[in-house]
Design a protein around this motif. Structure first.
Motif, PDB file in Angstrom:
ATOM      1  N   ALA A 204      -6.902  40.015  21.179  1.00 51.59           N
ATOM      2  CA  ALA A 204      -7.275  41.338  21.732  1.00 51.59           C
ATOM      3  C   ALA A 204      -6.116  42.516  21.511  1.00 51.59           C
ATOM      4  N   ALA A 205      -5.354  42.102  21.119  1.00 49.00           N
ATOM      5  CA  ALA A 205      -4.043  42.834  20.802  1.00 49.00           C
ATOM      6  C   ALA A 205      -4.422  43.549  19.413  1.00 49.00           C
ATOM      7  N   SER A 206      -5.004  42.887  18.599  1.00 49.09           N
ATOM      8  CA  SER A 206      -5.340  43.256  17.335  1.00 49.09           C
ATOM      9  C   SER A 206      -6.516  44.149  17.130  1.00 49.09           C
ATOM     10  N   TRP A 207      -7.464  43.755  18.355  1.00 53.28           N
ATOM     11  CA  TRP A 207      -8.717  44.826  18.594  1.00 53.28           C
ATOM     12  C   TRP A 207      -7.956  46.234  18.980  1.00 53.28           C
ATOM     13  N   THR A 208      -7.226  46.061  19.888  1.00 51.96           N
ATOM     14  CA  THR A 208      -6.515  47.230  20.461  1.00 51.96           C
ATOM     15  C   THR A 208      -5.850  47.842  19.539  1.00 51.96           C
ATOM     16  N   LEU A 209      -5.007  47.726  18.850  1.00 52.25           N
ATOM     17  CA  LEU A 209      -4.224  48.373  18.120  1.00 52.25           C
ATOM     18  C   LEU A 209      -5.108  48.898  16.732  1.00 52.25           C
ATOM     19  N   LEU A 210      -5.583  47.981  16.360  1.00 52.08           N
ATOM     20  CA  LEU A 210      -6.048  48.357  14.557  1.00 52.08           C
ATOM     21  C   LEU A 210      -7.516  48.478  14.473  1.00 52.08           C
ATOM     22  N   GLU A 211      -8.316  47.523  15.250  1.00 52.48           N
ATOM     23  CA  GLU A 211      -9.738  47.296  14.837  1.00 52.48           C
ATOM     24  C   GLU A 211     -10.871  48.233  14.937  1.00 52.48           C
ATOM     25  N   GLN A 212     -11.428  48.819  14.126  1.00 52.13           N
ATOM     26  CA  GLN A 212     -12.807  49.401  14.376  1.00 52.13           C
ATOM     27  C   GLN A 212     -13.630  49.322  13.065  1.00 52.13           C
ATOM     28  N   VAL A 213     -15.025  49.023  13.360  1.00 50.92           N
ATOM     29  CA  VAL A 213     -15.713  49.062  12.058  1.00 50.92           C
ATOM     30  C   VAL A 213     -16.246  50.360  11.569  1.00 50.92           C
ATOM     31  N   GLY A 214     -15.780  50.531  10.168  1.00 48.21           N
ATOM     32  CA  GLY A 214     -16.049  52.086   9.859  1.00 48.21           C
ATOM     33  C   GLY A 214     -17.492  52.066   9.083  1.00 48.21           C
ATOM     34  N   PHE A 215     -18.052  53.335   9.253  1.00 48.44           N
ATOM     35  CA  PHE A 215     -19.320  53.206   8.627  1.00 48.44           C
ATOM     36  C   PHE A 215     -19.706  54.831   8.390  1.00 48.44           C
ATOM     37  N   ASP A 216     -20.170  55.251   7.362  1.00 47.92           N
ATOM     38  CA  ASP A 216     -20.571  56.740   6.850  1.00 47.92           C
ATOM     39  C   ASP A 216     -22.097  56.711   7.094  1.00 47.92           C
ATOM     40  N   GLY A 217     -22.821  57.770   6.447  1.00 49.00           N
ATOM     41  CA  GLY A 217     -24.337  57.968   6.694  1.00 49.00           C
ATOM     42  C   GLY A 217     -24.961  56.641   6.592  1.00 49.00           C
ATOM     43  N   ASP A 218     -24.919  55.949   5.557  1.00 49.71           N
ATOM     44  CA  ASP A 218     -26.083  54.759   5.309  1.00 49.71           C
ATOM     45  C   ASP A 218     -25.195  53.543   5.066  1.00 49.71           C
TER      46      ASP A 218
ATOM     47  N   ARG B 163     -14.187  51.925  23.557  1.00 51.98           N
ATOM     48  CA  ARG B 163     -14.034  50.887  22.164  1.00 51.98           C
ATOM     49  C   ARG B 163     -15.053  51.029  21.137  1.00 51.98           C
ATOM     50  N   PRO B 164     -14.792  50.984  19.820  1.00 55.27           N
ATOM     51  CA  PRO B 164     -15.769  51.138  18.733  1.00 55.27           C
ATOM     52  C   PRO B 164     -16.280  49.709  18.741  1.00 55.27           C
ATOM     53  N   TYR B 165     -17.036  49.632  17.571  1.00 53.37           N
ATOM     54  CA  TYR B 165     -17.754  48.220  17.288  1.00 53.37           C
ATOM     55  C   TYR B 165     -16.449  47.518  16.571  1.00 53.37           C
ATOM     56  N   ILE B 166     -16.458  46.129  16.896  1.00 54.89           N
ATOM     57  CA  ILE B 166     -15.489  45.308  16.311  1.00 54.89           C
ATOM     58  C   ILE B 166     -15.990  44.077  15.655  1.00 54.89           C
ATOM     59  N   MET B 167     -15.417  43.503  14.716  1.00 59.07           N
ATOM     60  CA  MET B 167     -15.805  42.286  14.177  1.00 59.07           C
ATOM     61  C   MET B 167     -15.146  41.002  14.539  1.00 59.07           C
TER      62      MET B 167
ATOM     63  N   ARG C 134      -1.447  58.880  27.801  1.00 57.52           N
ATOM     64  CA  ARG C 134      -2.265  57.932  28.194  1.00 57.52           C
ATOM     65  C   ARG C 134      -3.272  57.776  26.927  1.00 57.52           C
ATOM     66  N   LEU C 135      -3.539  56.402  26.622  1.00 58.12           N
ATOM     67  CA  LEU C 135      -4.627  56.068  25.428  1.00 58.12           C
ATOM     68  C   LEU C 135      -5.748  55.393  26.236  1.00 58.12           C
ATOM     69  N   ARG C 136      -6.938  56.143  26.054  1.00 53.68           N
ATOM     70  CA  ARG C 136      -8.104  55.611  26.450  1.00 53.68           C
ATOM     71  C   ARG C 136      -9.125  55.140  25.330  1.00 53.68           C
ATOM     72  N   GLU C 137      -8.969  55.650  24.181  1.00 50.65           N
ATOM     73  CA  GLU C 137      -9.796  54.858  23.039  1.00 50.65           C
ATOM     74  C   GLU C 137      -8.887  53.926  22.306  1.00 50.65           C
ATOM     75  N   THR C 138      -9.821  52.813  22.021  1.00 46.20           N
ATOM     76  CA  THR C 138      -9.175  51.818  21.074  1.00 46.20           C
ATOM     77  C   THR C 138      -9.807  52.052  19.876  1.00 46.20           C
ATOM     78  N   PRO C 139      -9.333  51.693  18.708  1.00 46.46           N
ATOM     79  CA  PRO C 139      -8.168  51.321  18.620  1.00 46.46           C
ATOM     80  C   PRO C 139      -6.903  52.502  18.789  1.00 46.46           C
ATOM     81  N   PHE C 140      -5.709  52.057  19.217  1.00 52.52           N
ATOM     82  CA  PHE C 140      -4.510  53.080  19.348  1.00 52.52           C
ATOM     83  C   PHE C 140      -3.808  53.281  18.257  1.00 52.52           C
ATOM     84  N   THR C 141      -4.611  54.313  17.363  1.00 50.76           N
ATOM     85  CA  THR C 141      -4.000  54.593  16.025  1.00 50.76           C
ATOM     86  C   THR C 141      -2.700  55.570  16.102  1.00 50.76           C
TER      87      THR C 141
END
Lengths: 155, 722
Positions: B632-646, B308-312, B705-712
């Motif tokens: 949790a469904a929202s985390w699973t389907l949609l959510e990840q904190v985006g970041f770039d270099g800095d 799972r990624p960072y989640i807010m 089989r999806l093993r990484e959230t979010p399920f984009t």
């Protein structure tokens, strides 16, 4: 700075403010009408929704000058403890919230929906509320409460 | 109700033994109950009031409830971990039973009758001969002045007339009428409004700022700079918003530390560790990590990695606080989860005695864990010290909230499991990698995790994360299987400090760990040609777990089939867990449809079944279970904190979407009441099974089989076609 005349919840108000000031800020900061919430200030979450001449509008970027002359209704104007709006009664009956922060904007948008469509389907309710975010997950309760209000209070 | 022999006191009563700290009979026909917990929208004030009203034989309308304030007892530390009913509820029940016993003793003496025949209705004690006296006549406005002794017995479940029945939420009327005031809505005469101007990332510093143009702006009262902490105070909030924008234009920041490439995040996690701790009977130990082996007899072995990624937390209202500095004292109104911890934590940063700072809880928007509330309180405190005698309301902007809140950490779970030829699990291995879930400020030592504390000219450094070596603490929460597997190998790995700030998000490690474990159960079932639900039942020894699973499957009814449109195949998925292996049992079943043109997943229906012991308020429980599923469904389907270099790139709701009304499915909930069993925390119980149920349903629908959230859509396309 200039004088802006507003009609809010049926009362005339005069505020000394730049006409560019967002309506939300005038409601909250000048008139102490705090039911209307600041969620994002970006017209993305719907917490600041009010009625402007019966139409649901987000108030966080709406210049107050554009609202002058219109009839503005906030949650405080929807109903009172003694005489609540059917939606307010229905939200209480269905316990249709958790934290309640998004509730104000949802109630106001639902009021606009029922004016336009007194007997909406579940799908129509969900579509109408698409721009109002709820983080607690009370969505289905909200839909049930709106349906209850539309059917005269019956669950 | 006879007096029982002494039993151990509930934990919170042991810490706060004075009856008056919990229960006060008011002069005006009400009873005030106090809790050290806080209302977070979870309905705790209603549930606790029900418990007190039940024991005191009062209607709910006679109960007034006061929540946590650091200046007074009871101190129950924090409102976290789905523990409020267990802790505050059991304490209040005992305290209220004790108060009732004392009131009946006093009534018997006053009426000169035996205590045995007395009855109570609406706070009026009636003797068999009709003589009567009320709680208010006996005790109104006067303290009891005694400790709680555990001598009184609370009611048996069969005697309950309020507990266990649906109750109206006490806090809802004000919220629905618009009269309720959240911390964002507090107003005091003479109040100033403050906004912060934060560096673009947590390690960046404020190199220079020209505040002259801002000081010249209308309404601006003060610019506060303390190292890299920068804020502006104005007479009106709009002026503060505009001044903060101008101040940012005139500020120059240095030294933004690179946040790294999000692409390789989960790969890097396993290569950059602070420590690895095998679990022994659920407890992480400082001992060598055992090797990963495939036992003899294994016929099917499945290995898979889940992430799972960072989640807010993503509160709908940005964090805010009000502070007032008067003489030596500082008062802060905050929506924190722990006023009793936040007050001394702020005092530590300011270098003052702990009792100088008072934190009073005021409701805020739902927080779902440690969000920005505590940081905003610290910010407000610094601003208030610059203008003694005036209240200061400080509120973050939406971008502040998205970029600065402490996120739920990214996680990686590597699992390997084996089946023998008879459908038994003969090996189970679970390695979980994560940075810390424990980022709250703690008032000890010379460090602080409060944002502003790290940014002042004389900063307190942030704490160096250490592995919590307790059962079910953050990273390994629910990593230890609740099924009867032979010698499961479970390893907690604490990653070196994350590039992003992290702390506790609803469920902590349970979301990732149960996602992985309950996905693996289905993967094993597929490998062995077994029914996934039957595989679970055949390895689950707890009959209450069986009952929950069976209730969920029964409510769900016959499988819906593939659906009418081959381009939109439907599927069903199931998952179960017992939160922290000793709290609420929850089973989640999901039906969904996959659009093979857009690769989008549409949830159609969910069924939840749960056993959380004795139910206090079934509607409140239903609300928590369903809310946890939707989030949790929202985390699973949609959510990840985006970041770039800095920099963080998720700065609003378009760059960080969450589930909307038209994406939330119908949810049915089955509650199994156990009136004679202790109440078990339920607020986080569905967050773990939800992602696995969705993943299992996607597999059922498509074979992917999806093993990484979010399920984009991109991930689903890759899983289907490579």
């Amino acid at each position: 700075m200039s004088t802006v005349e507003l009609t809010i919840n049926g009362e005339s108000q005069r505020v000394e403010v730049s006409p560019e000031t967002p309506l939300l800020r005038v409601l909250r900061d000048h008139l102490d009408l705090t039911a209307t919430k600041e969620g994002c200030g970006l017209e993305q979450c719907g917490a600041c929704t009010v009625l402007v001449d019966g139409e649901a509008r987000m108030s966080c970027k709406l210049p107050v000058g554009e609202a002058a002359g219109a009839a503005i209704t906030t949650l405080e104007g929807l109903g009172t403890r003694e005489s609540p709006h059917p939606l307010q009664q229905a939200f209480i009956a269905e316990n249709a919230a958790q934290c309640g922060f998004c509730t104000s904007g949802i109630l106001v948008r639902a009021a606009a929906l029922l004016e336009r469509n007194p007997d909406p389907s579940d799908a129509e309710i969900r579509t109408a509320l698409r721009d109002n975010l709820c983080r607690c997950g009370a969505h289905n309760r909200v839909v049930r409460a709106i349906r209850r209000a539309a059917s005269g209070g019956a669950p | 109700m006879s007096d029982a022999p002494e039993r151990p006191l509930p934990f919170s009563l042991g810490q706060n033994p004075n009856l008056d700290d919990w229960i006060r009979v008011d002069a005006e026909r009400t009873v005030t109950v106090r809790t050290g917990k806080v209302e977070l929208g979870q309905g705790i004030t209603t549930a606790l009031s029900l418990i007190a009203a039940e024991e005191l034989d009062l209607p709910l309308s006679r109960i007034r409830i006061e929540t946590a304030d650091s200046a007074r007892a009871p101190n129950e530390m924090m409102t976290v971990g789905s523990m409020s009913i267990e802790q505050s509820g059991s304490a209040l029940r005992q305290a209220a039973a004790e108060a009732r016993r004392l009131l009946l003793d006093a009534a018997a003496a006053r009426l000169e009758v035996s205590r045995d025949g007395l009855t109570v209705g609406d706070g009026v004690v009636v003797a068999p001969g009709g003589e009567r006296v009320s709680y208010w006549e006996l005790q109104g406005g006067r303290p009891f002045g005694v400790p709680v002794t555990a001598a009184a017995s609370p009611k048996a479940a069969a005697e309950h007339r309020l507990v266990g029945k649906r109750a109206p939420r006490l806090d809802l009327e004000g919220k629905v009428l618009g009269s309720a005031r959240f911390v964002q809505d507090l107003r005091f005469d003479d109040m100033l409004y403050a906004r912060v101007v934060r560096p673009p990332s947590r390690d960046a510093t404020l190199a220079e700022v020209d505040d002259a143009p801002v000081r010249a702006m209308e309404g601006v009262v003060e610019v506060v700079r303390d190292g890299s902490f920068l804020a502006v105070l104005a007479e009106r909030e709009q002026q503060a918003i505009e001044a903060a924008a101008t101040l940012r234009e005139h500020a120059r920041f240095d030294g933004a530390a690179p946040l790294g490439d999000p692409e390789g995040l989960h790969r890097r996690m396993a290569g950059n560790l602070r420590g690895s701790y095998p679990l022994v009977d659920g407890t992480p130990m400082e001992q060598p990590v055992p090797p990963l082996e495939v036992p003899e007899g294994a016929v099917h072995t499945v290995q898979a990695s889940y992430t799972r990624p960072y989640i807010m937390h993503g509160s709908i209202g940005p964090s805010a606080a009000v502070a007032l500095s008067e003489g030596d004292h500082l008062t802060v109104w905050s929506s924190t989860q722990g006023p009793a911890l936040l007050a001394p934590s702020i005092a530590l940063v300011l270098g003052v005695a702990p009792d100088v700072v008072r934190v009073i809880h005021v409701e805020g928007p739902g927080c779902y864990g440690h969000n920005g509330s505590d940081d905003a309180a610290m910010d407000a405190a610094l601003c208030a010290r610059a203008v003694p005698g005036r209240h200061v309301k400080l509120q973050w902007s939406r971008a502040d909230e998205h970029a600065q809140e402490p996120y739920g950490p990214a996680m990686r779970m590597d699992l390997q499991a084996s089946l023998d030829g008879g459908g038994r699990v003969v090996a189970w291995s679970h390695d979980v990698y994560s940075s810390t879930h424990m980022g709250r400020a703690i008032p000890f030592g010379r460090r602080s995790s409060l944002l502003a504390a790290n940014q002042r000219a004389e900063p307190l450094r942030r704490p160096s994360p250490r592995a919590a070596l307790r059962p079910q603490s953050g990273i390994h929460r629910n990593a230890d299987p609740y099924y009867a597997f032979p010698q499961p190998r479970v390893i907690k790995h604490l990653s070196a400090e994350a590039p992003l700030r992290t702390s506790s998000l609803r469920g902590l490690g349970a979301f990732g760990n149960v996602f992985a474990a309950e996905s693996m159960m289905d993967e094993l079932a597929v490998a062995g040609g077994l029914d996934p639900v039957a595989l679970r039942l055949s390895h689950l020894e707890d009959p209450r777990g069986h009952a929950v699973i069976e209730a969920c499957i029964e409510r769900a009814g016959p499988p819906p089939g593939r659906g009418p449109d081959p381009q939109r195949p439907r599927g069903r998925g199931f998952a179960y867990s017992r939160y922290e292996n000793y709290k609420c049992h929850a089973a989640v079943l999901v039906e969904l449809e996959v659009d093979l043109a857009s690769f989008e997943i549409h949830l159609l229906r969910a069924v939840i079944a749960a056993d959380s012991g004795q139910i206090i308020d079934p509607d409140g429980l239903d609300n928590q279970l369903e809310g946890g599923f939707v989030q949790a469904a929202s985390w699973t389907l949609l959510e990840q904190v985006g970041f770039d270099g800095d920099a963080i790139t998720s700065l609003d709701w378009e760059s960080y979407p969450i589930l909307r009304f038209d994406q939330v499915p119908e949810v049915e909930t089955v509650l199994i009441d156990r009136p004679d069993e202790p109440s078990l925390g339920a607020g986080e119980a569905t967050t773990g099974p939800t992602p696995a149920a969705i993943a299992n349903a996607v597999f059922d629908a498509t074979g992917a089989r999806l093993r990484e959230t979010p399920f984009t859509p991109a991930r689903l396309r890759t899983a289907l076609f490579g």
